[in-house]
Enzyme design. Structure first.
Site, mmCIF file in Angstrom:
data_model
loop_
_atom_site.group_PDB
_atom_site.id
_atom_site.type_symbol
_atom_site.label_atom_id
_atom_site.label_comp_id
_atom_site.label_asym_id
_atom_site.label_seq_id
_atom_site.Cartn_x
_atom_site.Cartn_y
_atom_site.Cartn_z
ATOM 1 N N ARG A 10 -4.806 35.938 -21.079
ATOM 2 C CA ARG A 10 -6.111 35.537 -20.546
ATOM 3 C C ARG A 10 -6.224 34.018 -20.603
ATOM 4 N NH1 ARG A 10 -9.504 39.480 -24.486
ATOM 5 N NH2 ARG A 10 -8.564 41.453 -23.860
ATOM 6 N N ASP A 55 -7.609 30.358 -20.250
ATOM 7 C CA ASP A 55 -8.970 29.817 -20.317
ATOM 8 C C ASP A 55 -9.350 29.088 -19.030
ATOM 9 O OD1 ASP A 55 -9.423 30.558 -22.995
ATOM 10 O OD2 ASP A 55 -8.368 28.767 -23.718
ATOM 11 N N TYR A 72 4.700 28.281 -22.608
ATOM 12 C CA TYR A 72 3.633 27.410 -22.119
ATOM 13 C C TYR A 72 4.138 25.975 -22.058
ATOM 14 C CZ TYR A 72 -0.199 30.816 -22.717
ATOM 15 O OH TYR A 72 -1.044 31.878 -22.605
ATOM 16 N N ARG A 105 -3.285 24.859 -27.392
ATOM 17 C CA ARG A 105 -4.186 23.700 -27.327
ATOM 18 C C ARG A 105 -4.521 23.184 -28.726
ATOM 19 N NH1 ARG A 105 -8.899 26.007 -23.858
ATOM 20 N NH2 ARG A 105 -9.824 23.995 -24.397
#
Lengths: 244, 244
Positions: A50, A52, A110, A197
């Site tokens: 999911r 952001d 990522y 993050r």
């Protein structure tokens, strides 16, 4: 019924993230609308992660089941013809019924992009985090090594979350620079909410000299979000690949 | 009075090109508005090249004269604070009064980006020309060699134009690929209107087998726009650098 696996690229700038929400544009809602039109049925699409609001994808994976019989080439052309121009399908694959985009995933890659220079960028304004002050990349690399391994990443998990298991196996956290663009790649079996993050925000604090490399061990051990650094902005993050 | 040289980056997507126009957003108008605010005077900004609508810049150069006395750092911060987020100043330099962004230029480097793959791109939708069919890059490279040198490029000049001199010295026209992204770099002392886009459009026709490498000689010799290929779309083009 056929289970279909989609690999997706999107520019997350104008979306409130992956997950369907009332009255907000989301990637999942845009996909379900278009797949529903092609499949001629209302159906649910499952995403591998999911992402952001503002997060981009080069290789998000989604799956759905349909009775509509089309070739993968036909699916690809139909979906890319109907999807908005900031979402596209990179590949369509027919997979066994057991396949589930989220639960079958065994690893995710990522990439986080930082633009490290005094002045901002016009072309990368929504594509990279602009950090003005020069970062000490060697210090960041040393700090990143502390995070590698199978560890409890509670200190790097955003809230609220319904996740019960804070242990992830972080296999790679590499930092490389091409001129003023710094790319941080993170590969793990799974990631907690906003984990990349939070790690990047903490590494940037190390790079700015606000936090020592050694302090990362303590941050991890504390199992408390306030023990680590700030969450880096969403617009520098890309979901690059999901492995099955 | 001080003459100031600006190096600019911009995302041309939402602008009707460089040059000021009534009722259309342009880069020049946006710059003149903001520089006027900082300089506290109405003034004219000269650009090195008039980029078309949708064309981007990594290193466009502009110059203006002002009585306002600020350091280059102050100019840079003030302009970047006021400019829209799709335009930014990369550097501010004080230059001799003889400096003229357009007439003092001795060379320009452009880059044209082609995304060569079957499916379109979400992230590069306004940043590269999407060509579906596989291009024969070797054929394109051989064809590009025919264009190198001091030649009459009338066949690659868009109309209407008030330009009297069709001779340019094209020093470089290189083609390199990184996965499915093809980058074409063009360096010359000067360029005619839409010349890079006309050259790229013609090279792509060679890459698709619609035009032979050898035909480029005839296209040049014809001195007629219809003898060369179509004009490639604006959104793949970047003005990278201007030399003085």
């Amino acid at each position: 019924m056929q289970t279909i696996k989609l690999t997706l690229e999107y520019d997350g700038t104008h979306y409130a993230g992956w997950q369907r929400q009332a009255d907000q544009p989301t990637i999942q809602a845009a996909l379900e609308l278009v797949i529903g039109q092609v499949a001629q049925a209302t159906l649910a699409v499952v995403g591998a992660g999911r992402t952001d609001s503002g997060v981009h994808a080069l290789g998000q994976v989604a799956s759905f089941r349909t009775e509509r019989q089309l070739s993968s080439e036909e699916w690809s052309r139909a979906l890319n013809g109907l999807l908005p121009d900031d979402i596209c399908v990179r590949s369509v694959e027919f997979v066994p019924d057991e396949f589930h985009a989220r639960y079958s995933a065994v690893g995710k890659l990522y990439e986080y992009r930082i633009l490290n220079r005094p002045h901002r960028s016009a072309l990368d304004r929504d594509r990279a985090w602009h950090v003005r002050k020069q970062l000490d990349q060697d210090a960041m690399r040393k700090a990143a090594e502390c995070l590698i391994g199978r560890q409890d990443f509670s200190s790097f998990q955003g809230s609220p979350t319904d996740n019960q298991n804070p242990v992830c196996h972080l296999r790679q956290l590499s930092i490389r620079a091409e001129s003023d663009l710094i790319r941080i790649e993170a590969y793990a079996d799974r990631f907690l909410k906003q984990m990349v993050r939070a790690m990047v925000g903490t590494l940037v604090e190390v790079g700015l000299g606000k936090r020592t490399e050694a302090s990362l061990q303590n941050s991890l051990a504390a199992r408390d979000r306030s023990a680590a650094g700030k969450t880096a902005p969403a617009h520098g993050l890309y979901l690059v690949r999901v492995d099955y």
